[in-house]
Design a protein around this motif. Sequence first.
Motif, PDB file in Angstrom:
ATOM      1  N   UNK A 131       0.824  -1.203   0.000  1.00 29.85           N
ATOM      2  CA  UNK A 131       0.000   0.000   0.000  1.00 29.85           C
ATOM      3  C   UNK A 131       0.862   1.259   0.000  1.00 29.85           C
ATOM      4  N   UNK A 132       1.939   1.263   0.794  1.00 26.95           N
ATOM      5  CA  UNK A 132       2.782   2.456   0.871  1.00 26.95           C
ATOM      6  C   UNK A 132       3.529   2.712  -0.445  1.00 26.95           C
ATOM      7  N   UNK A 133       4.015   1.668  -1.095  1.00 26.92           N
ATOM      8  CA  UNK A 133       4.688   1.866  -2.377  1.00 26.92           C
ATOM      9  C   UNK A 133       3.697   2.244  -3.478  1.00 26.92           C
ATOM     10  N   UNK A 134       2.480   1.719  -3.405  1.00 30.71           N
ATOM     11  CA  UNK A 134       1.444   2.132  -4.363  1.00 30.71           C
ATOM     12  C   UNK A 134       1.094   3.607  -4.157  1.00 30.71           C
ATOM     13  N   UNK A 135       1.065   4.042  -2.914  1.00 26.31           N
ATOM     14  CA  UNK A 135       0.812   5.455  -2.625  1.00 26.31           C
ATOM     15  C   UNK A 135       1.934   6.326  -3.168  1.00 26.31           C
TER      16      UNK A 135
ATOM     17  N   UNK B 218      13.480  13.179   0.898  1.00 25.01           N
ATOM     18  CA  UNK B 218      12.826  13.148   2.206  1.00 25.01           C
ATOM     19  C   UNK B 218      11.315  13.008   2.058  1.00 25.01           C
ATOM     20  N   UNK B 219      10.761  13.636   1.036  1.00 21.72           N
ATOM     21  CA  UNK B 219       9.324  13.534   0.797  1.00 21.72           C
ATOM     22  C   UNK B 219       8.918  12.113   0.443  1.00 21.72           C
TER      23      UNK B 219
ATOM     24  N   UNK C 276       6.131   7.231   2.245  1.00 19.98           N
ATOM     25  CA  UNK C 276       6.134   5.791   2.541  1.00 19.98           C
ATOM     26  C   UNK C 276       5.829   5.550   4.013  1.00 19.98           C
ATOM     27  N   UNK C 277       6.433   6.329   4.895  1.00 20.83           N
ATOM     28  CA  UNK C 277       6.228   6.143   6.336  1.00 20.83           C
ATOM     29  C   UNK C 277       4.784   6.416   6.748  1.00 20.83           C
ATOM     30  N   UNK C 278       4.214   7.492   6.258  1.00 19.69           N
ATOM     31  CA  UNK C 278       2.830   7.830   6.616  1.00 19.69           C
ATOM     32  C   UNK C 278       1.861   6.782   6.067  1.00 19.69           C
TER      33      UNK C 278
END
Length: 99
Positions: A13-17, A70-71, A76-78
């Motif tokens: 999900x994070x990489x898709x985001x 950084x973005x 990815x973290x969020x």
Amino acid sequence: MQFKKQITNSLLFSFATLITSIIIPIIPCRIAPGLPKPIYKWALCSLDPDKVVSINSIQEFFGYTTSLTESYFITILIAFTVAMIFFQLTTKKQKNKEK
């Protein structure tokens, strides 16, 4: 849901985001002209490195950083954190229904 499966789904999900944020402007950012005391306006921005911001303007992703690298990590973290919390809450509800 097993913890390993939750982590795998959250990573997907994070990489898709992240990929979506490169294509579509979904990342909050502050944009201001490059003046000594800039007045920022919030907008939705894309993390596409090909879209060059004007030299005379400042663009802060998440209102925090001007760096694309950084973005990417913040995105990815969020997204990972939101997905993990979602999976934890839905798993608890399913466990409670089984009992």
